[in-house]
Design an enzyme around this catalytic site. Sequence first.
Site, PDB file in Angstrom:
ATOM      1  N   LYS A 165      -3.650  -0.405   3.620  1.00  0.00           N
ATOM      2  CA  LYS A 165      -3.606   0.672   2.627  1.00  0.00           C
ATOM      3  C   LYS A 165      -4.176   1.964   3.214  1.00  0.00           C
ATOM      4  O   LYS A 165      -4.781   1.951   4.302  1.00  0.00           O
ATOM      5  CB  LYS A 165      -4.374   0.210   1.381  1.00  0.00           C
ATOM      6  N   TYR A 201       4.369  -2.606  -7.110  1.00  0.00           N
ATOM      7  CA  TYR A 201       3.323  -3.115  -8.009  1.00  0.00           C
ATOM      8  C   TYR A 201       3.828  -3.312  -9.443  1.00  0.00           C
ATOM      9  O   TYR A 201       3.026  -3.297 -10.381  1.00  0.00           O
ATOM     10  CB  TYR A 201       2.116  -2.167  -7.991  1.00  0.00           C
ATOM     11  N   ASN A 217      -9.603  -1.580  -1.670  1.00  0.00           N
ATOM     12  CA  ASN A 217      -9.776  -2.889  -0.999  1.00  0.00           C
ATOM     13  C   ASN A 217      -8.931  -3.068   0.262  1.00  0.00           C
ATOM     14  O   ASN A 217      -8.683  -4.172   0.715  1.00  0.00           O
ATOM     15  CB  ASN A 217      -9.606  -4.041  -1.998  1.00  0.00           C
ATOM     16  N   HIS A 254      -3.132  -5.180   1.462  1.00  0.00           N
ATOM     17  CA  HIS A 254      -2.291  -5.974   0.568  1.00  0.00           C
ATOM     18  C   HIS A 254      -1.685  -7.117   1.368  1.00  0.00           C
ATOM     19  O   HIS A 254      -1.300  -6.929   2.520  1.00  0.00           O
ATOM     20  CB  HIS A 254      -1.139  -5.127   0.003  1.00  0.00           C
ATOM     21  N   GLU A 297       8.952  -8.337  -1.384  1.00  0.00           N
ATOM     22  CA  GLU A 297       8.213  -7.216  -0.803  1.00  0.00           C
ATOM     23  C   GLU A 297       8.751  -6.844   0.586  1.00  0.00           C
ATOM     24  O   GLU A 297       8.870  -5.665   0.908  1.00  0.00           O
ATOM     25  CB  GLU A 297       6.720  -7.570  -0.736  1.00  0.00           C
TER      26      GLU A 297
HETATM   27  P1  IDP Z   1      -4.320  -8.575  -4.737  1.00  0.00           P
HETATM   28  O1  IDP Z   1      -4.124  -7.283  -3.969  1.00  0.00           O
HETATM   29  O2  IDP Z   1      -5.544  -9.324  -4.271  1.00  0.00           O
HETATM   30  O3  IDP Z   1      -3.082  -9.439  -4.766  1.00  0.00           O
HETATM   31  P2  IDP Z   1      -3.739  -7.899  -7.516  1.00  0.00           P
HETATM   32  O4  IDP Z   1      -4.386  -8.529  -8.704  1.00  0.00           O
HETATM   33  O5  IDP Z   1      -2.318  -8.243  -7.232  1.00  0.00           O
HETATM   34  O6  IDP Z   1      -4.671  -8.181  -6.250  1.00  0.00           O
HETATM   35  O7  IDP Z   1      -3.873  -6.325  -7.710  1.00  0.00           O
HETATM   36  C1  IDP Z   1      -3.156  -5.433  -6.879  1.00  0.00           C
HETATM   37  C2  IDP Z   1      -4.075  -4.313  -6.463  1.00  0.00           C
HETATM   38  O8  IDP Z   1      -4.408  -3.554  -7.614  1.00  0.00           O
HETATM   39  C3  IDP Z   1      -5.409  -4.750  -5.874  1.00  0.00           C
HETATM   40  O9  IDP Z   1      -5.348  -5.066  -4.503  1.00  0.00           O
HETATM   41  C4  IDP Z   1      -6.259  -3.519  -6.133  1.00  0.00           C
HETATM   42  O10 IDP Z   1      -5.977  -2.502  -5.161  1.00  0.00           O
HETATM   43  C5  IDP Z   1      -5.731  -3.053  -7.471  1.00  0.00           C
HETATM   44  N1  IDP Z   1      -6.522  -3.592  -8.586  1.00  0.00           N
HETATM   45  C6  IDP Z   1      -6.484  -4.835  -9.105  1.00  0.00           C
HETATM   46  N2  IDP Z   1      -7.347  -4.975 -10.115  1.00  0.00           N
HETATM   47  C7  IDP Z   1      -7.945  -3.773 -10.249  1.00  0.00           C
HETATM   48  C8  IDP Z   1      -8.975  -3.271 -11.135  1.00  0.00           C
HETATM   49  O11 IDP Z   1      -9.474  -3.957 -12.018  1.00  0.00           O
HETATM   50  N3  IDP Z   1      -9.343  -1.967 -10.942  1.00  0.00           N
HETATM   51  C9  IDP Z   1      -8.798  -1.170  -9.973  1.00  0.00           C
HETATM   52  N4  IDP Z   1      -7.834  -1.600  -9.126  1.00  0.00           N
HETATM   53  C10 IDP Z   1      -7.422  -2.889  -9.273  1.00  0.00           C
HETATM   54 MG    MG Z   2      -1.247  -9.168  -5.712  1.00  0.00          MG
END
Ligand code: IDP
Ligand code: MG
Length: 152
Positions: free
Chosen positions: A10, A50, A113, A116, A127
């Site tokens: 990212k 997303y 974070n 992805h 994807e």
């Molecule tokens: P993942 O990336 O571990 O698969 P997902 O639940 O698919 O997690 O969420 C996609 C992305 O959305 C996350 O990597 C993060 O960047 C963002 N995200 C998920 N939950 C939150 C939240 O509660 N607050 C802010 N960003 C979030």
């Molecule tokens: Mg995910």
Amino acid sequence: MKEKSFVMLKPDAVLRRLTGKILTRFEQRGLEIVAAKMLVIPRELAQQHYAEHEEKPFFADLVDYITSGPVLATVIEGEECITLIRKMVGATNPKEADTGTIRGDYAIDTGRNIIHASDSPASAEREVKLFFKADELCDCSFPDREWIYEEP
Ligand code: IDP
Ligand code: MG
């Protein structure tokens, strides 16, 4: 079974100059990078990528974040690599990610974070197709496979 995963570093990973360190982890594990490109994701593509989170309160912030700078989009191949890579990446919330995972070593906030990775074979297929044309994937022959796999 050999799988392909869509793995994207990212904008925070790129701008914090962490791409080399992160890709090195996948290479060291024995996984194979079969496609890679740097791009700034158009908003519409980010929304498609997303789409499962469209209704979530963080969706707009997530699209802003992922389109805020260049990403390094990659396809990584290896035996059962979808689950393996998710383990290497760590929990979505880096505060809960184990030390030794990518998020556990380099990140703190869920909204920053850094990486992805596809969460299932169906997501991976969807994807990879969103970001790469079929002819952008290399059918590479890695000469060290016999040292990574018992039956390469
Ligand atoms: P993942 O990336 O571990 O698969 P997902 O639940 O698919 O997690 O969420 C996609 C992305 O959305 C996350 O990597 C993060 O960047 C963002 N995200 C998920 N939950 C939150 C939240 O509660 N607050 C802010 N960003 C979030
Ligand atoms: Mg995910």
